[in-house]
Design a protein around this motif. Structure first.
Motif, mmCIF file in Angstrom:
data_model
loop_
_atom_site.group_PDB
_atom_site.id
_atom_site.type_symbol
_atom_site.label_atom_id
_atom_site.label_comp_id
_atom_site.label_asym_id
_atom_site.label_seq_id
_atom_site.Cartn_x
_atom_site.Cartn_y
_atom_site.Cartn_z
ATOM 1 N N LEU A 36 0.818 -1.213 0.000
ATOM 2 C CA LEU A 36 0.000 0.000 0.000
ATOM 3 C C LEU A 36 0.851 1.262 0.000
ATOM 4 C CD1 LEU A 36 -2.957 -0.814 2.386
ATOM 5 C CD2 LEU A 36 -3.078 -0.156 -0.012
ATOM 6 N N MET A 40 0.711 4.178 -2.722
ATOM 7 C CA MET A 40 0.402 5.552 -2.330
ATOM 8 C C MET A 40 1.497 6.504 -2.792
ATOM 9 S SD MET A 40 -1.162 4.744 1.455
ATOM 10 C CE MET A 40 -0.715 6.336 2.072
ATOM 11 N N PRO A 65 -5.834 4.216 -3.119
ATOM 12 C CA PRO A 65 -5.420 4.319 -1.708
ATOM 13 C C PRO A 65 -5.000 5.745 -1.324
ATOM 14 C CG PRO A 65 -3.691 3.285 -2.996
ATOM 15 C CD PRO A 65 -4.856 3.502 -3.924
ATOM 16 N N TYR A 66 -5.755 6.343 -0.415
ATOM 17 C CA TYR A 66 -5.469 7.705 0.027
ATOM 18 C C TYR A 66 -4.579 7.738 1.268
ATOM 19 C CZ TYR A 66 -9.156 9.545 -3.066
ATOM 20 O OH TYR A 66 -9.930 9.905 -4.148
ATOM 21 N N VAL A 68 -3.375 5.344 5.231
ATOM 22 C CA VAL A 68 -3.500 4.218 6.147
ATOM 23 C C VAL A 68 -3.457 4.750 7.575
ATOM 24 C CG1 VAL A 68 -2.547 2.463 4.608
ATOM 25 C CG2 VAL A 68 -1.011 3.771 6.070
ATOM 26 N N LEU A 77 -7.248 1.051 5.773
ATOM 27 C CA LEU A 77 -6.979 1.751 4.521
ATOM 28 C C LEU A 77 -8.133 2.702 4.237
ATOM 29 C CD1 LEU A 77 -5.724 2.172 1.652
ATOM 30 C CD2 LEU A 77 -6.984 0.117 0.953
ATOM 31 N N ALA A 79 -9.654 4.692 1.271
ATOM 32 C CA ALA A 79 -9.503 4.622 -0.182
ATOM 33 C C ALA A 79 -10.784 5.033 -0.886
ATOM 34 C CB ALA A 79 -9.129 3.197 -0.600
#
Length: 108
Positions: A36, A40, A65-66, A68, A77, A79
């Protein structure tokens, strides 16, 4: 994450105390977190196979994915789900499979 790094650094500096420092194992972080973070960093869409809480079947779909977050010893996550055009939260421990795609996105 900065706190985690700082704690890891402190433990590394005090290896003589390693048998006296107890840390909890955080589920889900090992298998998907590195993937991830790579996605990202490059703003890449990720395809996940996810089994929602209370469901018996998994579904595969793309997400953007923005971010975590570690919350109460579980990684999550944040997202954008392209199908629903909505920002959602997914527990990393509920992701069965993850793959970075060649598609990119722009972080809003």
């Amino acid at each position: 994450m900065l706190d985690s790094f700082a704690v890891g650094h402190l433990i590394g500096e005090n290896l003589s105390l390693k048998d006296r420092i107890l840390v909890s194992q955080v589920p889900s972080a090992h298998s998907h977190l590195a993937t991830l973070l790579d996605a990202m960093r490059e703003n890449r869409v990720v395809t996940i196979t996810y089994c929602a809480f209370g469901k018996t079947t998994s579904h595969t779909f793309p997400v953007e994915p923005y971010g975590v977050k570690l919350f109460e010893n579980r990684w999550y996550l944040l997202a954008h789900n392209e199908h629903y055009d909505d920002v959602r939260i997914y527990g990393l421990d509920r992701i069965d499979h993850m793959e970075i795609t060649e598609d990119t996105f722009h972080l809003p």
